[in-house]
Design a protein around this motif. Structure first.
Motif, PDB file in Angstrom:
ATOM      1  N   LYS A 326      -1.647   8.893  -2.496  1.00  0.00           N
ATOM      2  CA  LYS A 326      -3.027   8.864  -1.594  1.00  0.00           C
ATOM      3  C   LYS A 326      -2.699   9.071  -0.137  1.00  0.00           C
ATOM      4  O   LYS A 326      -3.382   9.444   0.675  1.00  0.00           O
ATOM      5  N   GLU A 327      -1.549   8.907   0.286  1.00  0.00           N
ATOM      6  CA  GLU A 327      -1.190   9.005   1.884  1.00  0.00           C
ATOM      7  C   GLU A 327      -0.797  10.508   1.817  1.00  0.00           C
ATOM      8  O   GLU A 327      -0.772  10.924   3.000  1.00  0.00           O
ATOM      9  N   ASP A 337       5.754  10.015  -0.748  1.00  0.00           N
ATOM     10  CA  ASP A 337       6.557   8.873  -0.530  1.00  0.00           C
ATOM     11  C   ASP A 337       7.807   8.940  -1.344  1.00  0.00           C
ATOM     12  O   ASP A 337       7.772   9.119  -2.922  1.00  0.00           O
ATOM     13  N   ARG A 433       8.697   0.886   4.776  1.00  0.00           N
ATOM     14  CA  ARG A 433       8.121   2.400   4.393  1.00  0.00           C
ATOM     15  C   ARG A 433       8.948   3.436   4.862  1.00  0.00           C
ATOM     16  O   ARG A 433       9.422   4.332   4.233  1.00  0.00           O
ATOM     17  N   GLN A 453      -2.421  -2.856   3.210  1.00  0.00           N
ATOM     18  CA  GLN A 453      -1.299  -1.977   3.279  1.00  0.00           C
ATOM     19  C   GLN A 453      -0.022  -2.918   2.302  1.00  0.00           C
ATOM     20  O   GLN A 453       0.514  -2.112   1.826  1.00  0.00           O
ATOM     21  N   HIS A 456      -0.580  -1.956  -1.188  1.00  0.00           N
ATOM     22  CA  HIS A 456      -0.144  -0.638  -1.455  1.00  0.00           C
ATOM     23  C   HIS A 456       1.456  -0.684  -1.597  1.00  0.00           C
ATOM     24  O   HIS A 456       1.829  -0.095  -2.638  1.00  0.00           O
TER      25      HIS A 456
END
Length: 511
Positions: A326-327, A337, A433, A453, A456
């Protein structure tokens, strides 16, 4: 812990529980009993090895995967059931949230964890009775502290799966001791927290190379923090107290400077970076079979996709893939990711590079089905060994992470955010991250943004590690989220498993 596990099979200790009822008048003078076994430090270590041996249901060749994984992984919106799993009614009932009290998988899970508790209680009591002539006081305290951790660990695993459990604070010495009522959750949480706190106060921070894998004080603090954090989600009236206790425990681990995140995510799961700088607690398995030792299992065959000749028991859900993506392709190298590539095999240029075929010598499309045009399968990569030779072997003994530093950091961030220390939480999220995902810093700075966040990050970080169902339940989002992701059947009544029928039949204090 591998060295300890070679010392004594857990089955030996089963026969050492003394009993008040005399079934035989004559006793063999050279047979060990619960009273005569505990003679020296070697016996104490052997008893402790038996207590460790029940961790993660790694107690039988088939059972490791077929008990642990259905019970812990199927109740999640991050997975979908594989084709072969439809052949097993009790597995299917877990997936569909209609478990009854005779379910073989949940019953085995219950029994194995209570066996571990029984062994831990024997160590606490019997090693506690040993004299200084039998065992050095410092070693005695250390072994008892390890047993307190294990007792707390097994109770915690049970409490996450059942609404009420039996707090077993002593091993049964007679049939009458078997009868014990279920405890309220508040009593269970108090007991678990106390055991982890006792362990943290005494355990060493590290061991020599021969004892890598034993529980350290940092593992005890990590689980002490986890217990308080999860409890805070259940008991809103006292949540501030538990969040503060969690913060204190997690800070011990973070401020110890003993851990750091690894930059190759998959290496922690494929056997190439065991007991890494990120390992707070790791299940110690082994491919070494010297002298008859056997601590390897066919769990990779349970996990691996059917295209790789696996058993097709589990795969990633469409929602999991969407959440990872989704990012967008915002990683430092222009990919998604990085954790996505370490968690799933899926249809992507990364896995379809014919010059560098990353699916064990194949591209994804070659591996899946050369004649197919439907490439929507998402098979789990996490926990599969790194080489084709290991993948094709019937069993393997690569370690399994149980508590990683990434989990400590994300739980710490969640705790800080709940205590309105949001600015202090964000760097810990960004650390995870950047190191594991190759991702830029999160956007958003307020409490709500950090809360979203963290959810997620926990999805992407811990898929196939058994935390999702419990996370949703403690956040009060379980029913609605599961329904939204196509997992119907979740009601308040299915948040926990029913007490096993065998327990109710043998325990007169359970209705």
């Amino acid at each position: 812990m591998k060295k300890l596990l070679y010392i004594l099979s857990a089955s030996i200790l089963l026969g050492l529980s003394s009993c008040d009822e005399d079934f035989m008048d004559t006793k063999s003078p050279d047979q060990l009993t619960g009273d005569s076994f505990w003679r020296n430090v070697s016996d104490a270590e052997a008893g402790l090895a038996a207590a460790y041996s029940q961790m993660e249901c790694a107690t039988s060749y088939w059972g490791f995967a077929e008990i642990k994984f259905p019970v812990e992984m199927y109740p999640s919106d991050l997975v979908r059931i594989g084709g072969d799993a439809y052949n097993y009614e009790d597995w299917l009932s877990i997936y569909n949230f209609n478990v009854n009290s005779a379910n073989t998988q949940t019953t085995s899970y219950w029994n194995i964890h209570y066996k571990g508790i029984n062994f831990a209680n024997q160590v606490i009591e019997k090693v506690g009775e040993m004299t200084e002539e039998q065992i050095d006081q410092a070693k005695k305290n250390e072994i008892i502290a390890e047993a307190h951790f294990l007792r707390g660990y097994y109770h915690l695993k049970l409490l996450l799966a059942w609404e009420k459990i039996i707090v077993r604070d002593a091993y049964p010495k007679g049939l009458s001791d078997i009868d014990k009522a279920l405890s309220e959750r508040t009593e269970c949480w108090d007991f678990i927290v106390a055991d982890f706190a006792k362990a943290a106060a005494t355990l060493p921070g590290s061991y020599d190379s021969a004892n890598v894998g034993r529980v350290t004080k940092w593992a005890a603090y990590a689980y002490l923090g986890k217990a308080n954090l999860y409890r805070a989600g259940e008991e809103s009236a006292n949540s501030g107290e538990y969040y503060n206790a969690a913060k204190t425990a997690f800070a011990e681990v973070v401020n110890s400077n003993n851990f750091s995140l690894v930059d190759n995510f998959i290496s922690m799961f494929d056997g190439t970076n065991q007991n890494s700088s990120e390992a707070v607690l790791e299940l110690q398995l082994s491919n070494n079979t010297d002298n008859g030792a056997w601590f390897k299992f066919p769990h990779h065959r349970w996990i691996k996709p059917k295209g790789l000749y696996g058993w097709d028991e589990i795969a990633g859900s469409a929602f999991l893939l969407e959440e990872f993506k989704k990012e967008g392709k915002v990683a430092t190298d222009g990919r998604y990711d990085h954790r996505l590539y370490g968690t799933l095999f899926f249809d992507d240029d990364y896995f379809n590079d014919s010059d560098n075929p990353r699916v064990y010598g194949y591209t994804f499309r070659e591996w899946w089905d050369a004649s197919s045009t439907a490439y929507d399968y998402t098979g789990f990569r996490k926990y599969l060994p790194s080489t084709r030779e290991e993948l094709d072997a019937y069993s393997h003994g690569n370690n399994m992470p149980l508590m990683r530093y990434a989990d400590v950091l994300l739980m710490y961030a969640e705790t800080l955010n709940e205590l309105n220390e949001t600015a202090a939480a964000i760097p810990h999220i960004n650390n995870v991250r950047a190191m594991h995902g190759g991702l830029p810093a999160m956007t958003g700075t307020d409490k709500a943004a950090v809360t979203a966040q963290i959810e997620h990050e926990r999805i992407c970080e811990f898929a196939m590690e058994g935390s999702r169902f419990h996370d949703l339940r403690r956040w009060g989002k379980l029913n609605e989220t599961m329904a939204a992701h196509g997992r119907s059947g979740v009601t308040d009544a299915s948040h926990f498993f029913p007490i096993p029928e065998s327990e109710a039949n043998s325990n007169n204090n359970i209705d």
